[in-house]
Design a protein around this motif. Structure first.
Motif, PDB file in Angstrom:
ATOM      1  N   ASN A  30       8.550  25.113   1.405  1.00 44.12           N
ATOM      2  CA  ASN A  30       8.520  25.549   0.011  1.00 44.12           C
ATOM      3  C   ASN A  30       7.242  25.157  -0.705  1.00 44.12           C
ATOM      4  OD1 ASN A  30      11.114  26.832  -0.382  1.00 44.12           O
ATOM      5  ND2 ASN A  30      12.027  24.803  -0.106  1.00 44.12           N
ATOM      6  N   TYR A  31       6.636  24.036  -0.275  1.00 39.80           N
ATOM      7  CA  TYR A  31       5.427  23.550  -0.935  1.00 39.80           C
ATOM      8  C   TYR A  31       4.615  22.724   0.055  1.00 39.80           C
ATOM      9  CZ  TYR A  31       9.617  22.887  -3.888  1.00 39.80           C
ATOM     10  OH  TYR A  31      10.860  22.970  -4.462  1.00 39.80           O
ATOM     11  N   PRO A  32       3.286  22.810   0.004  1.00 38.62           N
ATOM     12  CA  PRO A  32       2.478  21.835   0.743  1.00 38.62           C
ATOM     13  C   PRO A  32       2.760  20.450   0.153  1.00 38.62           C
ATOM     14  CG  PRO A  32       1.156  23.730   0.057  1.00 38.62           C
ATOM     15  CD  PRO A  32       2.450  23.817  -0.679  1.00 38.62           C
ATOM     16  N   TRP A  33       3.209  19.530   1.006  1.00 40.44           N
ATOM     17  CA  TRP A  33       3.763  18.262   0.502  1.00 40.44           C
ATOM     18  C   TRP A  33       3.392  17.152   1.482  1.00 40.44           C
ATOM     19  CZ3 TRP A  33       9.764  17.955  -0.736  1.00 40.44           C
ATOM     20  CH2 TRP A  33      10.099  16.680  -1.166  1.00 40.44           C
ATOM     21  N   PHE A  34       2.511  16.255   1.027  1.00 41.04           N
ATOM     22  CA  PHE A  34       2.093  15.113   1.848  1.00 41.04           C
ATOM     23  C   PHE A  34       2.519  13.813   1.156  1.00 41.04           C
ATOM     24  CE2 PHE A  34      -0.708  18.534   3.131  1.00 41.04           C
ATOM     25  CZ  PHE A  34      -0.809  18.366   4.499  1.00 41.04           C
ATOM     26  N   ILE A  35       2.597  12.765   1.958  1.00 40.56           N
ATOM     27  CA  ILE A  35       2.998  11.456   1.447  1.00 40.56           C
ATOM     28  C   ILE A  35       2.016  10.408   1.966  1.00 40.56           C
ATOM     29  CG2 ILE A  35       4.806   9.681   1.554  1.00 40.56           C
ATOM     30  CD1 ILE A  35       6.869  11.928   1.681  1.00 40.56           C
ATOM     31  N   LEU A  36       1.554   9.544   1.077  1.00 39.47           N
ATOM     32  CA  LEU A  36       0.725   8.401   1.473  1.00 39.47           C
ATOM     33  C   LEU A  36       1.576   7.132   1.459  1.00 39.47           C
ATOM     34  CD1 LEU A  36      -2.655   8.942  -0.442  1.00 39.47           C
ATOM     35  CD2 LEU A  36      -2.154   9.400   1.984  1.00 39.47           C
ATOM     36  N   VAL A  37       1.481   6.364   2.540  1.00 40.71           N
ATOM     37  CA  VAL A  37       2.229   5.110   2.650  1.00 40.71           C
ATOM     38  C   VAL A  37       1.242   3.977   2.923  1.00 40.71           C
ATOM     39  CG1 VAL A  37       4.087   3.875   3.841  1.00 40.71           C
ATOM     40  CG2 VAL A  37       4.173   6.380   3.657  1.00 40.71           C
ATOM     41  N   PRO A  38       0.969   3.121   1.925  1.00 43.62           N
ATOM     42  CA  PRO A  38       0.058   1.996   2.166  1.00 43.62           C
ATOM     43  C   PRO A  38       0.586   1.131   3.314  1.00 43.62           C
ATOM     44  CG  PRO A  38       0.441   2.248  -0.185  1.00 43.62           C
ATOM     45  CD  PRO A  38       1.415   3.163   0.514  1.00 43.62           C
ATOM     46  N   ASP A  39      -0.318   0.786   4.204  1.00 50.52           N
ATOM     47  CA  ASP A  39       0.039   0.027   5.406  1.00 50.52           C
ATOM     48  C   ASP A  39       0.085  -1.469   5.080  1.00 50.52           C
ATOM     49  OD1 ASP A  39       0.540  -0.735   7.956  1.00 50.52           O
ATOM     50  OD2 ASP A  39      -1.447  -0.254   8.738  1.00 50.52           O
ATOM     51  N   ARG A  40       1.045  -1.834   4.251  1.00 53.58           N
ATOM     52  CA  ARG A  40       1.236  -3.227   3.850  1.00 53.58           C
ATOM     53  C   ARG A  40       2.734  -3.520   3.913  1.00 53.58           C
ATOM     54  NH1 ARG A  40      -3.411  -3.190   4.635  1.00 53.58           N
ATOM     55  NH2 ARG A  40      -5.121  -3.620   3.179  1.00 53.58           N
ATOM     56  N   ASP A  41       3.066  -4.733   4.301  1.00 52.81           N
ATOM     57  CA  ASP A  41       4.481  -5.112   4.411  1.00 52.81           C
ATOM     58  C   ASP A  41       5.081  -5.459   3.053  1.00 52.81           C
ATOM     59  OD1 ASP A  41       5.101  -4.977   7.222  1.00 52.81           O
ATOM     60  OD2 ASP A  41       3.680  -6.623   7.502  1.00 52.81           O
ATOM     61  N   ASN A  42       6.351  -5.095   2.895  1.00 55.58           N
ATOM     62  CA  ASN A  42       7.163  -5.572   1.765  1.00 55.58           C
ATOM     63  C   ASN A  42       6.572  -5.229   0.403  1.00 55.58           C
ATOM     64  OD1 ASN A  42       8.941  -6.846   3.613  1.00 55.58           O
ATOM     65  ND2 ASN A  42       7.473  -8.529   3.803  1.00 55.58           N
ATOM     66  N   ILE A  43       6.109  -3.993   0.272  1.00 55.73           N
ATOM     67  CA  ILE A  43       5.574  -3.526  -1.014  1.00 55.73           C
ATOM     68  C   ILE A  43       6.423  -2.332  -1.459  1.00 55.73           C
ATOM     69  CG2 ILE A  43       3.602  -2.399  -2.144  1.00 55.73           C
ATOM     70  CD1 ILE A  43       2.868  -5.211  -1.517  1.00 55.73           C
ATOM     71  N   SER A  44       6.988  -2.419  -2.656  1.00 54.73           N
ATOM     72  CA  SER A  44       7.760  -1.281  -3.157  1.00 54.73           C
ATOM     73  C   SER A  44       7.176  -0.689  -4.437  1.00 54.73           C
ATOM     74  CB  SER A  44       9.224  -1.682  -3.380  1.00 54.73           C
ATOM     75  OG  SER A  44       9.300  -2.760  -4.282  1.00 54.73           O
ATOM     76  N   GLU A  45       6.223  -1.386  -5.047  1.00 57.85           N
ATOM     77  CA  GLU A  45       5.624  -0.907  -6.293  1.00 57.85           C
ATOM     78  C   GLU A  45       4.102  -0.948  -6.179  1.00 57.85           C
ATOM     79  OE1 GLU A  45       7.396   0.247  -8.723  1.00 57.85           O
ATOM     80  OE2 GLU A  45       9.375  -0.675  -8.546  1.00 57.85           O
ATOM     81  N   ILE A  46       3.429  -0.003  -6.812  1.00 53.78           N
ATOM     82  CA  ILE A  46       1.961   0.032  -6.774  1.00 53.78           C
ATOM     83  C   ILE A  46       1.374  -1.291  -7.273  1.00 53.78           C
ATOM     84  CG2 ILE A  46      -0.092   1.121  -7.802  1.00 53.78           C
ATOM     85  CD1 ILE A  46       1.589   3.779  -7.850  1.00 53.78           C
ATOM     86  N   HIS A  47       1.962  -1.840  -8.329  1.00 48.89           N
ATOM     87  CA  HIS A  47       1.364  -3.046  -8.922  1.00 48.89           C
ATOM     88  C   HIS A  47       1.537  -4.286  -8.049  1.00 48.89           C
ATOM     89  CE1 HIS A  47       5.137  -4.889 -10.301  1.00 48.89           C
ATOM     90  NE2 HIS A  47       5.541  -3.667 -10.605  1.00 48.89           N
ATOM     91  N   GLN A  48       2.337  -4.182  -6.988  1.00 50.85           N
ATOM     92  CA  GLN A  48       2.451  -5.316  -6.049  1.00 50.85           C
ATOM     93  C   GLN A  48       1.279  -5.359  -5.067  1.00 50.85           C
ATOM     94  OE1 GLN A  48       6.269  -4.415  -4.375  1.00 50.85           O
ATOM     95  NE2 GLN A  48       7.423  -5.274  -6.101  1.00 50.85           N
ATOM     96  N   LEU A  49       0.539  -4.263  -4.944  1.00 51.46           N
ATOM     97  CA  LEU A  49      -0.669  -4.270  -4.105  1.00 51.46           C
ATOM     98  C   LEU A  49      -1.759  -5.103  -4.784  1.00 51.46           C
ATOM     99  CD1 LEU A  49      -0.867  -0.430  -3.303  1.00 51.46           C
ATOM    100  CD2 LEU A  49      -0.301  -2.222  -1.645  1.00 51.46           C
ATOM    101  N   SER A  50      -2.683  -5.645  -3.987  1.00 52.71           N
ATOM    102  CA  SER A  50      -3.847  -6.306  -4.579  1.00 52.71           C
ATOM    103  C   SER A  50      -4.661  -5.278  -5.373  1.00 52.71           C
ATOM    104  CB  SER A  50      -4.725  -6.894  -3.475  1.00 52.71           C
ATOM    105  OG  SER A  50      -5.369  -5.845  -2.762  1.00 52.71           O
ATOM    106  N   THR A  51      -5.504  -5.768  -6.271  1.00 47.04           N
ATOM    107  CA  THR A  51      -6.336  -4.849  -7.063  1.00 47.04           C
ATOM    108  C   THR A  51      -7.215  -3.986  -6.143  1.00 47.04           C
ATOM    109  OG1 THR A  51      -6.326  -6.404  -8.890  1.00 47.04           O
ATOM    110  CG2 THR A  51      -8.054  -4.738  -8.923  1.00 47.04           C
ATOM    111  N   ASP A  52      -7.800  -4.594  -5.124  1.00 45.10           N
ATOM    112  CA  ASP A  52      -8.622  -3.820  -4.184  1.00 45.10           C
ATOM    113  C   ASP A  52      -7.802  -2.722  -3.510  1.00 45.10           C
ATOM    114  OD1 ASP A  52     -10.908  -5.201  -4.710  1.00 45.10           O
ATOM    115  OD2 ASP A  52     -10.967  -6.299  -2.810  1.00 45.10           O
TER     116      ASP A  52
END
Lengths: 140, 140
Positions: A30-52
């Motif tokens: 129905n739509y071109p649909w991709f997903i990005l998954v940061p390769d880091r353990d135990n992260i569920s929110e963007i703000h839990q990633l380091s700033t870098d």
């Protein structure tokens, strides 16, 4: 490499890896649909990633969105981190068209997924291989 | 300062301004729901921002998401740039709860907005004023 959540593994096709994120294709024609998954353990929110890592995420997201515009010429990109069901942080990138089945609503929960023909997926992968020539590892 | 799209002006309450983004409150008592609007003209997609602005956007987004976790203690944050109706780039930040009216679906198009009592909005603004003490200009 962080383990991919079993639901993402089951629902999606793993295409490859940017420097931070794995790139998945949601096989819904129905739509071109991709997903990005940061390769880091135990992260569920963007703000839990380091700033870098946050900066790398938005760089890779914009690289993907720009490529999707090139390949599919959509009317709008929809980009979202929802994760109410699958807790592993994953960011949807959906190319939307004024004549798609859900427009102008967001796509989630609107219509059943529609299967791709095998050659359609192959065509998408071929196009990705033409364009993602730097800092991307294909796993397909 | 870039003009705010008339629909955002009509639907939302302008709270103030981070270094890049205006902060709006969507007055729907079903969920704590804020919107960031980068103060740049003629931008409809994240990838159209400069790289520096993209990094500032994700910094401000994470600052807002962290604050929303502090104030509302949600089960999940939902963050999304959709914009199929209002083209000016705006990024939704919604605090979600396992017992909210739309859970686990994304919120868009699920249920009618529910009005806040006046004192509830005042309480939210008071809390924001306690916490947003640096690099934020209140316009309310």
């Amino acid at each position: 490499m962080a383990e991919l959540h079993p639901q993402l593994k089951k629902d999606c096709l793993l295409i490859g890896q940017f420097s931070l994120c794995r790139l998945l294709l949601m096989p819904d024609a129905n739509y071109p649909w991709f997903i990005l998954v940061p390769d880091r353990d135990n992260i569920s929110e963007i703000h839990q990633l380091s700033t870098d890592d946050q900066h790398t995420l938005i760089n890779e997201s914009s690289r993907l969105a720009t490529l999707m515009e090139t390949l599919f010429n959509p009317d709008k990109m929809n980009i979202a981190a929802i994760g109410n069901i699958v807790p592993q942080l994953h960011v949807h990138h959906v190319a939307r068209f004024k004549n798609d089945v859900a427009w102008p609503a967001p796509i989630w929960g609107k219509v059943e997924a529609r299967a791709y023909a095998e050659n359609e997926i192959q065509n998408i992968i071929s196009e990705l291989k033409k364009h993602l020539t730097e800092d991307f590892v294909f796993l397909i």
